[in-house]
Write an enzyme that holds these catalytic residues in place. Structure first.
Site, PDB file in Angstrom:
ATOM      1  N   GLY A   7       0.842  -1.195   0.000  1.00  0.00           N
ATOM      2  CA  GLY A   7       0.000   0.000   0.000  1.00  0.00           C
ATOM      3  C   GLY A   7       0.875   1.242   0.000  1.00  0.00           C
ATOM      4  N   THR A  11      -1.248   6.238   4.344  1.00  0.00           N
ATOM      5  CA  THR A  11      -0.492   5.734   5.496  1.00  0.00           C
ATOM      6  C   THR A  11       0.723   4.927   5.062  1.00  0.00           C
ATOM      7  OG1 THR A  11      -2.690   5.480   6.468  1.00  0.00           O
ATOM      8  CG2 THR A  11      -0.844   4.764   7.797  1.00  0.00           C
ATOM      9  N   PHE A 104      -2.434   2.237  15.517  1.00  0.00           N
ATOM     10  CA  PHE A 104      -1.030   2.130  15.916  1.00  0.00           C
ATOM     11  C   PHE A 104      -0.509   3.402  16.580  1.00  0.00           C
ATOM     12  CE2 PHE A 104      -1.263  -1.530  13.153  1.00  0.00           C
ATOM     13  CZ  PHE A 104      -0.469  -2.438  13.825  1.00  0.00           C
ATOM     14  N   HIS A 132     -13.472  10.831  10.377  1.00  0.00           N
ATOM     15  CA  HIS A 132     -12.365  10.485   9.480  1.00  0.00           C
ATOM     16  C   HIS A 132     -12.591  11.143   8.115  1.00  0.00           C
ATOM     17  CE1 HIS A 132     -11.510   7.293  12.433  1.00  0.00           C
ATOM     18  NE2 HIS A 132     -10.288   7.296  11.920  1.00  0.00           N
ATOM     19  N   HIS A 133     -11.572  10.981   7.249  1.00  0.00           N
ATOM     20  CA  HIS A 133     -11.631  11.539   5.896  1.00  0.00           C
ATOM     21  C   HIS A 133     -12.699  10.842   5.047  1.00  0.00           C
ATOM     22  CE1 HIS A 133      -9.408   7.979   4.506  1.00  0.00           C
ATOM     23  NE2 HIS A 133      -8.746   8.104   5.647  1.00  0.00           N
ATOM     24  N   LYS A 136     -12.468   7.061   3.589  1.00  0.00           N
ATOM     25  CA  LYS A 136     -12.341   5.871   4.450  1.00  0.00           C
ATOM     26  C   LYS A 136     -13.425   4.853   4.090  1.00  0.00           C
ATOM     27  CE  LYS A 136     -11.976   4.393   9.284  1.00  0.00           C
ATOM     28  NZ  LYS A 136     -10.874   3.458   9.034  1.00  0.00           N
TER      29      LYS A 136
END
Ligand SMILES: NC(=O)c1ccc[n+]([C@@H]2O[C@H](COP(=O)([O-])OP(=O)(O)OC[C@H]3O[C@@H](n4cnc5c(N)ncnc54)[C@H](O)[C@@H]3O)[C@@H](O)[C@H]2O)c1
Length: 224
Positions: A7, A11, A104, A132-133, A136
């Site tokens: 990915g 992130t 995390f 959240h954005h 998501k």
């Protein structure tokens, strides 16, 4: 250590950056290079100490199956795949290693602990909010579901409502509210930068190197 990051999105790209800064060798693959886990073959994983996954729910399940079948180690930050959790934990017990977490961020791990303490209050109604954005994929967030599980463990039978908001590029805000007849308590965690999440994932990978079995980040973050 050699880390393979799956990915290259919001992130994953930061995870690769932080891992390089911490002196690790890094390879990174996105969906075009790893359709249906096609890149996760024995030759490609040779020499890789830990794979880190920040992809999408279905892709994460395919990636875990492929890495664990080859006895590899994988840290999974992707959320929304937990219907397969028992299956993945069982695979990791047979070979390889799996470390997964809904969040995390060390700050969020503290929020989990504080929520367990707050949830001991009697006579309050608990609710959770998350923002959240807009891109998501899962709602409610994995972190909000973890928070609800923590409250429900302390308040068996309680109904804990989660409200999800999707706003712009919001990086992740979680609120736990305890509303009583005379006062209201609120715990709030707001992520300002995804770097903290990326750093937590890389430190988790460093911790997982050399280990076998299945671990939830909540159980091990104290050891980082
Ligand atoms: N646990 C945590 O702390 C934490 C933190 C942030 C995000 N997340 C989760 O991580 C996941 C990714 O989040 P994001 O915001 O980076 O998303 P994103 O959409 O920005 O990035 C995901 C990337 O994965 C790629 N991808 C999809 N399938 C792939 C495959 N088979 N192989 C390789 N790459 C593939 C996509 O092309 C995309 O570039 C989501 O599930 C999110 O909820 C978890």
């Amino acid at each position: 250590m050699l880390i393979l990051v799956l990915g290259k999105g919001k992130t994953g790209s930061l995870v690769a950056e932080v891992a390089r800064e911490r002196g690790h060798g890094v390879r990174a693959l996105d969906i075009t290079e790893n359709q249906q886990a096609s890149a996760l073959t024995a030759p490609n994983l040779a020499g890789v100490d830990v794979v880190i996954d920040f992809t999408a729910p279905e892709a994460a399940v395919e990636n875990m199956r492929a890495v664990l079948a080859l006895g590899g180690r994988i840290v999974v930050g992707t959320t929304g795949w937990y219907a397969h959790l028992d299956e993945m934990r069982a695979k990791a017990q047979k070979g390889g290693a799996l470390l997964y977490g809904t969040n995390f961020s060390i700050g969020v791990q503290k929020l989990f602990r504080l929520t367990a303490e707050l949830a001991r209050l009697e006579g309050y109604t608990f609710s959770i909010g998350e923002t959240h954005h807009v891109s998501k994929l899962d709602a409610p967030s994995g972190t909000a579901i973890t928070l609800r599980q923590i409250v429900e463990a302390a308040q068996p039978g309680a109904k804990v409502e989660i409200t999800s908001h999707r706003v712009g590029d919001a990086k992740g805000e979680h609120t736990v509210i305890a509303a009583g007849p005379d006062d209201v308590l609120e715990l709030r965690h707001n992520i300002l930068s995804r770097r903290g999440l990326a750093l937590g994932a890389v430190r988790a990978a460093e911790w997982l190197a050399g280990k076998s079995g299945a671990y939830d980040f909540r159980e091990i973050f104290d050891q980082l």
